[in-house]
Design an enzyme around this catalytic site. Structure first.
Site, PDB file in Angstrom:
ATOM      1  N   TYR A 187       2.982  -2.782  17.683  1.00 22.86           N
ATOM      2  CA  TYR A 187       3.744  -3.522  16.876  1.00 22.86           C
ATOM      3  C   TYR A 187       4.010  -4.935  17.619  1.00 22.86           C
ATOM      4  O   TYR A 187       3.776  -5.937  16.946  1.00 22.86           O
ATOM      5  CB  TYR A 187       5.157  -2.701  16.556  1.00 22.86           C
ATOM      6  CG  TYR A 187       6.005  -3.306  15.852  1.00 22.86           C
ATOM      7  CD1 TYR A 187       5.773  -3.457  14.379  1.00 22.86           C
ATOM      8  CD2 TYR A 187       7.219  -3.880  16.108  1.00 22.86           C
ATOM      9  CE1 TYR A 187       6.529  -4.199  13.453  1.00 22.86           C
ATOM     10  CE2 TYR A 187       8.214  -4.599  15.186  1.00 22.86           C
ATOM     11  CZ  TYR A 187       7.809  -4.672  14.009  1.00 22.86           C
ATOM     12  OH  TYR A 187       8.769  -5.303  13.121  1.00 22.86           O
ATOM     13  N   ASN A 219       0.808  -1.396  -0.049  1.00 23.93           N
ATOM     14  CA  ASN A 219      -0.228  -0.005  -0.079  1.00 23.93           C
ATOM     15  C   ASN A 219       0.812   1.067   0.144  1.00 23.93           C
ATOM     16  O   ASN A 219       0.279   2.347   0.193  1.00 23.93           O
ATOM     17  CB  ASN A 219      -0.859  -0.070   1.228  1.00 23.93           C
ATOM     18  CG  ASN A 219      -0.104   0.409   2.455  1.00 23.93           C
ATOM     19  OD1 ASN A 219       0.894   0.035   2.524  1.00 23.93           O
ATOM     20  ND2 ASN A 219      -1.096   0.505   3.635  1.00 23.93           N
ATOM     21  N   ASN A 225      -6.438 -12.246   6.612  1.00 19.84           N
ATOM     22  CA  ASN A 225      -6.516 -12.250   5.438  1.00 19.84           C
ATOM     23  C   ASN A 225      -5.469 -13.082   4.774  1.00 19.84           C
ATOM     24  O   ASN A 225      -5.908 -14.023   3.784  1.00 19.84           O
ATOM     25  CB  ASN A 225      -6.601 -10.919   4.929  1.00 19.84           C
ATOM     26  CG  ASN A 225      -7.651 -10.031   5.213  1.00 19.84           C
ATOM     27  OD1 ASN A 225      -8.940 -10.301   5.535  1.00 19.84           O
ATOM     28  ND2 ASN A 225      -7.748  -8.740   5.298  1.00 19.84           N
TER      29      ASN A 225
HETATM   30  P1  NAD Z   1       9.389  -1.445   5.468  1.00 24.52           P
HETATM   31  O1  NAD Z   1       8.645  -0.385   6.265  1.00 24.52           O
HETATM   32  O2  NAD Z   1      10.281  -1.120   4.747  1.00 24.52           O
HETATM   33  O3  NAD Z   1       8.444  -2.250   4.664  1.00 24.52           O
HETATM   34  C1  NAD Z   1       7.131  -2.766   5.013  1.00 24.52           C
HETATM   35  C2  NAD Z   1       6.259  -2.635   3.871  1.00 24.52           C
HETATM   36  O4  NAD Z   1       5.022  -2.892   4.338  1.00 24.52           O
HETATM   37  C3  NAD Z   1       6.363  -1.410   3.195  1.00 24.52           C
HETATM   38  O5  NAD Z   1       6.543  -1.310   1.698  1.00 24.52           O
HETATM   39  C4  NAD Z   1       4.812  -0.842   3.462  1.00 24.52           C
HETATM   40  O6  NAD Z   1       4.461   0.146   2.480  1.00 24.52           O
HETATM   41  C5  NAD Z   1       4.074  -2.285   3.522  1.00 24.52           C
HETATM   42  N1  NAD Z   1       2.808  -2.067   4.160  1.00 24.52           N
HETATM   43  C6  NAD Z   1       2.611  -1.546   5.547  1.00 24.52           C
HETATM   44  N2  NAD Z   1       1.385  -1.736   5.683  1.00 24.52           N
HETATM   45  C7  NAD Z   1       0.654  -2.380   4.825  1.00 24.52           C
HETATM   46  C8  NAD Z   1      -0.321  -2.526   4.580  1.00 24.52           C
HETATM   47  N3  NAD Z   1      -1.467  -2.673   5.520  1.00 24.52           N
HETATM   48  N4  NAD Z   1      -0.796  -3.347   3.356  1.00 24.52           N
HETATM   49  C9  NAD Z   1       0.035  -3.460   2.235  1.00 24.52           C
HETATM   50  N5  NAD Z   1       1.265  -3.203   2.352  1.00 24.52           N
HETATM   51  C10 NAD Z   1       1.566  -2.547   3.821  1.00 24.52           C
HETATM   52  O7  NAD Z   1      10.050  -2.539   6.579  1.00 24.52           O
HETATM   53  P2  NAD Z   1      10.857  -3.853   6.649  1.00 24.52           P
HETATM   54  O8  NAD Z   1      12.084  -3.345   7.360  1.00 24.52           O
HETATM   55  O9  NAD Z   1      11.330  -4.166   5.064  1.00 24.52           O
HETATM   56  O10 NAD Z   1      10.213  -4.693   7.391  1.00 24.52           O
HETATM   57  C11 NAD Z   1       9.410  -5.775   6.534  1.00 24.52           C
HETATM   58  C12 NAD Z   1       8.914  -6.966   7.269  1.00 24.52           C
HETATM   59  O11 NAD Z   1       9.943  -7.385   8.423  1.00 24.52           O
HETATM   60  C13 NAD Z   1       7.757  -6.088   8.266  1.00 24.52           C
HETATM   61  O12 NAD Z   1       6.661  -7.163   8.773  1.00 24.52           O
HETATM   62  C14 NAD Z   1       8.680  -6.207   9.716  1.00 24.52           C
HETATM   63  O13 NAD Z   1       7.957  -6.145  11.016  1.00 24.52           O
HETATM   64  C15 NAD Z   1       9.546  -7.128   9.702  1.00 24.52           C
HETATM   65  N6  NAD Z   1      10.836  -7.048  10.267  1.00 24.52           N
HETATM   66  C16 NAD Z   1      11.865  -6.378   9.823  1.00 24.52           C
HETATM   67  C17 NAD Z   1      12.987  -6.166  10.598  1.00 24.52           C
HETATM   68  C18 NAD Z   1      14.159  -5.208  10.192  1.00 24.52           C
HETATM   69  O14 NAD Z   1      15.084  -4.945  10.926  1.00 24.52           O
HETATM   70  N7  NAD Z   1      14.217  -4.706   8.927  1.00 24.52           N
HETATM   71  C19 NAD Z   1      13.184  -6.473  11.939  1.00 24.52           C
HETATM   72  C20 NAD Z   1      12.308  -7.575  12.449  1.00 24.52           C
HETATM   73  C21 NAD Z   1      10.971  -7.865  11.608  1.00 24.52           C
END
Ligand code: NAD
Ligand code: UDP
Length: 331
Positions: A148, A37, A102
Site C-alpha cells: 500500500y 470493481n 491508466n
Molecule cells: P474503501 O475500501 O471503502 O474504498 C475503495 C474503493 O475502491 C472500493 O469501493 C473498492 O471496491 C474500490 N477498488 C479497489 N480496487 C479497485 C480496482 N482495482 N478497480 C476499481 N475499483 C477498485 O476505502 P476508502 O476508505 O473509501 O478509501 C478510498 C481512497 O482513499 C483509497 O484510495 C485510500 O487509499 C484513500 N485513503 C483513505 C483513507 C481513510 O482513512 N479512509 C486514508 C488515506 C487514504
C-alpha cells in the site's frame, strides 16, 4: 450525460469515501460516473443514487484501461484498510500503480484534471511530528504495509512525472485517518472495529498497549477538502495533507466509544501488527492557507453519527447487543 454540467469520474466510487464524494458532487450539480470493481465497495453504498439521471455506475477494474469522456477524475480506487490491502498485496500495488497509469493516461488523452487519493501512509512510521508535506517519510519497503505505502508513493511519482512530461493537471491529497457512516463493518479499521465490537457487546481489541496515536477526520470534512483541492488553479498540485489535526491515543478512542455506546465489553490487548506507526497527526497549514479549509466536525459528534449508522445496520442484522439499544422514554 449533459453537455453543460461538469462531468466527474470517481474511481472507487462505491467505497466509503467514494460514495460520499459521489453524493457531494451530485449535490454540487455534476454528472457523476462511479467506477468500481466492488472489491471492498458495496452497491448498498450507492443504491440511493441509482435512478438519479445524473449518476451512472460502472463495474470496472482500473488496472485495465478505461475510455470515457469527463472533465475531472477523482482517483479513489484502492482498498484502504490494512486487512483488505494485505489480503492480495500484489493486486493492491497493481491498483495503485497500473491504476494510476491508466487514469493518468485517460486524463492526458481527454485533457481532464485528475486528483489522487494519496495517504498519510507515504510518511510510514514518521520521525517528524506532526507530519508536514515536505517530510519524505520512513517507510519499510519490505514489510506487510509496503504494498500500500510504496504503491501510493509510486502513484505520487507518476502524477508528478505526468505533470512534468505531459503537463497533465494534477492534484495530490494525502488523506489521514477518516471515518464515518459506510465504513465496511469488517474492514478492520480501528473506528469501525471498536464501534461494531461495542455495539455487539464484545470486547474491544487494543493492538499493543493502545498508546499509539492517530488523528481522526469525519468523512464530510474530508470530502469538502477534496472538492476544494480539485477546484484550485492549475498551479496548485499538492501534495497536500487533509485530515483532522486533533491527535488521540487508540486507547482514548476506545474509551470514548465505550462511553458513547454504553458497552459492557472490556478493553483487551492483542499483538501490535508489524510496522504499525507509533504516532500520526497531520500538519494542515497548507490546506488552511491554500484552500481556506479546516475540519469542522468534532470527534465526539462524528463518532455519535457513526455509532448511529452501525447501530441501525446491526439491528437490521439482529446482532445488536441489548444494552446497545438506546433507553426508551418510560421503558
Ligand atoms: P474503501 O475500501 O471503502 O474504498 C475503495 C474503493 O475502491 C472500493 O469501493 C473498492 O471496491 C474500490 N477498488 C479497489 N480496487 C479497485 C480496482 N482495482 N478497480 C476499481 N475499483 C477498485 O476505502 P476508502 O476508505 O473509501 O478509501 C478510498 C481512497 O482513499 C483509497 O484510495 C485510500 O487509499 C484513500 N485513503 C483513505 C483513507 C481513510 O482513512 N479512509 C486514508 C488515506 C487514504
Ligand atoms: N487498532 C487497534 N484495534 C483494532 C484495530 C486497529 O488497536 O481493532 C489500531 C492499529 O494497530 C493502529 C490504529 O488502531 O495503531 C489505527 O488502525 P487502522 O487500521 O484504523 O489504520 P492505520 O492508521 O493503522 O492505517
Amino acid at each position: 450525460m449533459s453537455l453543460t454540467r461538469k462531468r466527474a469520474l470517481v474511481t472507487g466510487g462505491a467505497g466509503f469515501l467514494g460514495s460520499h464524494l459521489c453524493e457531494r458532487l451530485l449535490r454540487d450539480g455534476a454528472d457523476v460516473l462511479c467506477v468500481d470493481n466492488y472489491f471492498t465497495g458495496r452497491k448498498d453504498n450507492i443504491a440511493h443514487l441509482i435512478g438519479d439521471p445524473h449518476f451512472e455506475a460502472m463495474r470496472h477494474d482500473i488496472t485495465f484501461p478505461l475510455y470515457v469522456e469527463v472533465d475531472e477524475i477523482y482517483n479513489m480506487a484502492c482498498p484502504a484498510s490494512p486487512v483488505h490491502y494485505q489480503y492480495d498485496p500484489v493486486q493492491t500495488t497493481k491498483t495503485s500503480v497500473i491504476g494510476a497509469i491508466n487514469m493518468l493516461g485517460l486524463a492526458k488523452r481527454i485533457g481532464a484534471k485528475i486528483l489522487q487519493a494519496s495517504t498519510s501512509e507515504v510518511y510510514g512510521d514518521p520521525t517528524v511530528h506532526p507530519q508536514t508535506e515536505d517530510y519524505r517519510g520512513n517507510v519499510n519497503p519490505l514489510g506487510p504495509r509496503a504494498c500500500y505505502d510504496e504503491g501510493k508513493r509510486c502513484a505520487e511519482t507518476l502524477f508528478f512525472d505526468y505533470r512534468r512530461q505531459h503537463r497533465t493537471r494534477i492534484k495530490v491529497a494525502r488523506i489521514f485517518n477518516t471515518y464515518g457512516p459506510r465504513m465496511h463493518p469488517n474492514d478492520g479499521r480501528v473506528v469501525s472495529n471498536f464501534i461494531v465490537q461495542a455495539l455487539r457487546g464484545e470486547d474491544i481489541t487494543l493492538y499493543g498497549d493502545g498508546s499509539q496515536t492517530r488523528a481522526f477526520c469525519y468523512v464530510d470534512d474530508l470530502v469538502d477538502g477534496l472538492v476544494r483541492l480539485m477546484a484550485t488553479e492549475d498551479a496548485v498540485t499538492g501534495p497536500m495533507n487533509l485530515g483532522n489535526p486533533v491527535e488521540i491515543t487508540v486507547r482514548e478512542l476506545a474509551e470514548r466509544v465505550v462511553r458513547l455506546t454504553g458497552s459492557r465489553g472490556a478493553l483487551v490487548r492483542r499483538e501490535l501488527p508489524a510496522d504499525d506507526p507509533v504516532q500520526r497527526c497531520p500538519d494542515i497549514g497548507m490546506a488552511k492557507r491554500v484552500l481556506g479549509w479546516e475540519p469542522g466536525v468534532a470527534l465526539e459528534d462524528g463518532l455519535a453519527r457513526t455509532v448511529e449508522y452501525f447501530r441501525r445496520m446491526l439491528r437490521e442484522r439482529g446482532s445488536l447487543a441489548r444494552e446497545a439499544e438506546p433507553a426508551r422514554a418510560g421503558g
